[in-house]
Each structure stands twice: as C-alpha cells, then as structure tokens.
Design a protein around this motif. Structure first.
Motif, PDB file in Angstrom:
ATOM      1  N   ALA A 149       0.830  -1.210   0.000  1.00 53.89           N
ATOM      2  CA  ALA A 149       0.000   0.000   0.000  1.00 53.89           C
ATOM      3  C   ALA A 149       0.860   1.254   0.000  1.00 53.89           C
ATOM      4  CB  ALA A 149      -0.924  -0.005   1.212  1.00 53.89           C
ATOM      5  N   ALA A 150       1.900   1.265   0.826  1.00 53.61           N
ATOM      6  CA  ALA A 150       2.776   2.432   0.899  1.00 53.61           C
ATOM      7  C   ALA A 150       3.492   2.666  -0.432  1.00 53.61           C
ATOM      8  CB  ALA A 150       3.796   2.253   2.028  1.00 53.61           C
ATOM      9  N   ALA A 151       3.983   1.580  -1.039  1.00 55.16           N
ATOM     10  CA  ALA A 151       4.684   1.707  -2.318  1.00 55.16           C
ATOM     11  C   ALA A 151       3.750   2.215  -3.415  1.00 55.16           C
ATOM     12  CB  ALA A 151       5.290   0.358  -2.713  1.00 55.16           C
ATOM     13  N   GLY A 152       2.538   1.648  -3.478  1.00 57.26           N
ATOM     14  CA  GLY A 152       1.598   2.040  -4.522  1.00 57.26           C
ATOM     15  C   GLY A 152       1.163   3.483  -4.401  1.00 57.26           C
ATOM     16  N   THR A 153       0.807   3.918  -3.200  1.00 63.13           N
ATOM     17  CA  THR A 153       0.348   5.293  -3.029  1.00 63.13           C
ATOM     18  C   THR A 153       1.497   6.292  -3.243  1.00 63.13           C
ATOM     19  OG1 THR A 153       0.592   4.964  -0.628  1.00 63.13           O
ATOM     20  CG2 THR A 153      -1.625   4.770  -1.550  1.00 63.13           C
ATOM     21  N   CYS A 154       2.719   5.909  -2.894  1.00 64.28           N
ATOM     22  CA  CYS A 154       3.883   6.768  -3.180  1.00 64.28           C
ATOM     23  C   CYS A 154       4.044   6.971  -4.685  1.00 64.28           C
ATOM     24  CB  CYS A 154       5.155   6.138  -2.606  1.00 64.28           C
ATOM     25  SG  CYS A 154       5.541   6.693  -0.940  1.00 64.28           S
ATOM     26  N   LEU A 155       3.908   5.900  -5.435  1.00 58.93           N
ATOM     27  CA  LEU A 155       4.048   5.988  -6.889  1.00 58.93           C
ATOM     28  C   LEU A 155       3.008   6.926  -7.488  1.00 58.93           C
ATOM     29  CD1 LEU A 155       4.787   2.284  -7.937  1.00 58.93           C
ATOM     30  CD2 LEU A 155       6.313   4.257  -8.206  1.00 58.93           C
ATOM     31  N   LEU A 156       1.754   6.799  -7.027  1.00 56.96           N
ATOM     32  CA  LEU A 156       0.705   7.641  -7.605  1.00 56.96           C
ATOM     33  C   LEU A 156       0.836   9.091  -7.154  1.00 56.96           C
ATOM     34  CD1 LEU A 156      -1.483   6.680  -9.582  1.00 56.96           C
ATOM     35  CD2 LEU A 156      -3.137   7.067  -7.781  1.00 56.96           C
ATOM     36  N   ALA A 157       1.478   9.304  -6.008  1.00 54.15           N
ATOM     37  CA  ALA A 157       1.744  10.680  -5.592  1.00 54.15           C
ATOM     38  C   ALA A 157       2.698  11.365  -6.564  1.00 54.15           C
ATOM     39  CB  ALA A 157       2.322  10.700  -4.177  1.00 54.15           C
ATOM     40  N   LEU A 158       3.566  10.573  -7.205  1.00 56.00           N
ATOM     41  CA  LEU A 158       4.550  11.114  -8.138  1.00 56.00           C
ATOM     42  C   LEU A 158       4.003  11.280  -9.551  1.00 56.00           C
ATOM     43  CD1 LEU A 158       7.655   9.036  -6.964  1.00 56.00           C
ATOM     44  CD2 LEU A 158       7.112  11.420  -6.401  1.00 56.00           C
TER      45      LEU A 158
END
Length: 387
Positions: A278-287
């Motif tokens: 979850a942390a990795a996925g949401t970080c990616l979409l933040a970028l």
C-alpha cells in the motif's frame, strides 16, 4: 461444521454483486457530474454518502443477524438494496442521487459482513483466513467488472445502466439465497448490550477496529479516487476504468496466493506485506497519475487488500467469538466510515486536481498502520492458543 462448496459459491456471488454496486460509482464520477451539471466535489460527496451510511449501518446488521438469523437478514437487505439501486438509476439531481445511493449503501452493507460472519460460524479457525480470501474472489470479480464496465457504460451509454444492473441482480439473489442453510451456533446469541460491553472492555478489539478505520481511509480512499486521478492525467473514463479493473484482477490472483500463504505464514507477516504494498503504490501515484503508473499501483493496492485486509478481517472474527457478529459488523463499519470521512476530507483537493498531495497523505498513513498492526498481531494469540 465446515463450509460446503455450494454455500461458499453463493456467498461469492453475493459479494460480487454487492461489490459491483459499491465500486460502480468511482469510474463514473466525472460522467455523473457532467450529466447532472454538478461539480465533481458534490458527486464525490455523494459517493462518500454511500460509504458513510454503509459503515454506520454495520452494527445494526450485526445485531439483526444475531436476532433474526444470518441468511434471513442477508435476503431482506438485498431485497431493499436492489429496489433502491433501481430507484437511484432514475435520480434527476445530485442530491437525489446522494440520498438513494446512501440508502442503498446502508442495505448493501449487510452483504459482505453477513458472508464473513457465516464463514466465521462455519469454518474452523485454522482454515478461516483461506476461506475468507476465497470469499475475496467475488470481491475481486465485482471490482474488476465495476471498474472496467461502469466506465465503459458511462462512455457509450449512460451511467444509470450500472445501477439498473446491480439492482436487478440483487433481486435475483434474494431467491437464490433461499438455498443457503442457516448456520448452527452454540448457545444463546449475545444481546446488543452485552456485545457492546464486551467490545468496550476489550482493548485488543478496539485496536482492531482502529486499524480498520485507518485502512478504510488509505486503501478504499486510494481505490475510490484512482479513476479521477487517472482521468486528471488526460485519460478517458473507459481507460481510467480499465486501469482500475486491474485492481480487481490483482485481488483475484493475490487471493489465491495469500490463501496458500496463510496456511504457512503468520498473519503478522501478511499484514506487513500488505502495508508495504500500500505504501509503495500510493507513493508511486503521488509522483505520477499516468495510466502506466496507475496499472502498477492497482496491482500493489490489490495485493495490499488481500494480504492486510484479509488478515485484519480474520482477526476480527477471532478476538471475541461470543460476539462475532457485532465485532465483524463494527469492523466493516469502521472501515467504511474511515473511507467516507477520508473522502470528505480530500474532496476539495480532488476537485482541484491535486491528487499527488492526496496520495502522499495515504502513503504517510500506510506506514504507521502497517507497523502498528504487524506488532499487535504478532503479540496476540487466540484464547487457549500457546504463544
């Protein structure tokens, strides 16, 4: 008593239809706003009303399930939910849509928790998480179909068709579920008062409910806003829906993998795996909100849902066995109230197209959620179980 294949299949179809109704709206947010001449923030709030009423009604379904029976409550709630979905398809204004969708969410809210309670009543603890991840097959298919199909319907026909379909399917299920046997439970069911007192006096149960609330903000929030986030990068509703449909396929594949891992891995490891995803996925979409990036995000969020959410759900069926129906209902309520309040909190940012900020916030919440749930679940043991 072990769960028979036919009951599990019926429950999978039930979760498929209820999930289809629940996730049909996110891919159509922009189309609904354009058709009704309303700002996106108002339509996001209408979607939030569904999750809010869905969540707030959960304890009532738990009490009703104990009083009137799991199957009877499930059938009656689907009957009313089906009628409300058909009515919502004719909504002339965003206010009417918010009211009818909110009420439909309240009655559809009985579907998944009732299925979960049924498995808690009929499947042995050692294999319960495997059964619950099997139940997620229906959730996965419903999510994939809603994500891809609703966006396509909005593009080529009308967003109203999605609610006509889920309403009709719910009415058909009312008759199909007549074949589902009522589970046999030991002793007298707990009263609402005794169940709530037991929950209040159980710190670990309250902690599990807190985890569900934060998980609703992060995972359901990330999924609800994924279609408009992708559309903000220039994609069509159909493309955004198809990208979100990858989430459903991810849940479908991940549920089989997590089901096997649950027989060998401690649930705390699965929680950590899900939180990290979850942390990795949401970080990616933040970028970046480009469709190619969103596909990877959908895969990661699907893994997060099956690994972390199924582990927390299974935990909810075990912390207070004597008040299982109420605890599971409160768990689902906390999850969707978290989602609804989270949607209201970020509606202004979404309306302004600031999805990078929204998803950075989700990533910031996913890390402490995963670490806290991992540590608590690693220390907790079932009553009578050796540490």
């Amino acid at each position: 008593m072990s769960s028979r294949p036919e009951p599990l299949r019926l429950l999978q179809v039930t979760t498929l239809v209820s999930t289809l109704d629940r996730f049909a709206m996110p891919p159509m947010l922009l189309a609904i706003a354009a058709d009704l001449g309303a700002p996106l923030s108002s339509v996001v709030a209408a979607a939030g009303a569904y999750f809010l009423v869905y969540g707030l009604g959960q304890p009532l379904w738990g009490f009703a399930s104990d009083r009137f029976g799991r199957v009877r409550v499930l059938r009656v709630s689907l009957l009313v939910a089906g009628v409300l979905s058909l009515v919502s398809a004719a909504s002339p204004t965003v206010l009417a849509l918010a009211v009818t969708r909110g009420l439909a969410g309240g009655f559809f809210g009985a579907a998944y928790p009732s299925a979960l309670i049924y498995l808690g009543d009929t499947v042995a603890p050692a294999r319960r998480q495997q059964a619950i991840t099997g139940l997620m097959v229906g959730t996965a298919l419903g999510t994939a179909a809603a994500s891809a199909g609703a966006g396509l319907l909005a593009d080529v026909a009308s967003w109203r068709m999605a609610f006509l379909f889920t309403g009709t399917a719910s009415l058909v299920l009312v008759f199909a579920l007549a074949r589902l046997p009522e589970p046999i439970t030991e002793g007298r069911p707990a009263t609402p008062r005794s169940s709530l007192v037991a929950v209040r006096r159980s710190p670990i149960t309250l902690l599990v409910l807190l985890f569900a609330f934060v998980e609703g903000v992060v995972l359901l929030g990330a999924l609800t806003l994924l279609p408009p986030a992708v559309e903000s990068a220039g994609a069509s509703a159909s493309v955004a829906g198809a990208v979100t449909g990858v989430y459903g396929l991810s849940v479908l594949v991940s549920s089989m993998t997590v089901g096997r891992l649950s027989l060998a891995w401690h649930p705390a490891r699965l929680i950590l795996l899900g939180a990290g995803s979850a942390a990795a996925g949401t970080c990616l979409l933040a970028l970046s909100q480009r469709p190619a990036v969103a596909v990877l995000v959908a895969l990661l969020v699907g893994l997060a849902w099956t690994a972390m959410h199924s582990s927390l759900q299974t935990w909810a069926t075990e912390v207070l066995p004597g008040s299982r129906a109420v605890v599971v209902s409160l768990f689902a309520g906390a999850l969707f109230v978290g989602s609804a309040l989270g949607a209201v909190a970020v509606a202004g940012l979404a309306d302004a197209g600031r999805f990078g900020v929204v998803y950075a916030g989700y990533a910031a919440l996913a890390v402490p959620l995963g670490l806290a749930a991992w540590g608590a679940r690693r220390r907790w043991h079932r009553p009578g179980e050796e540490p």
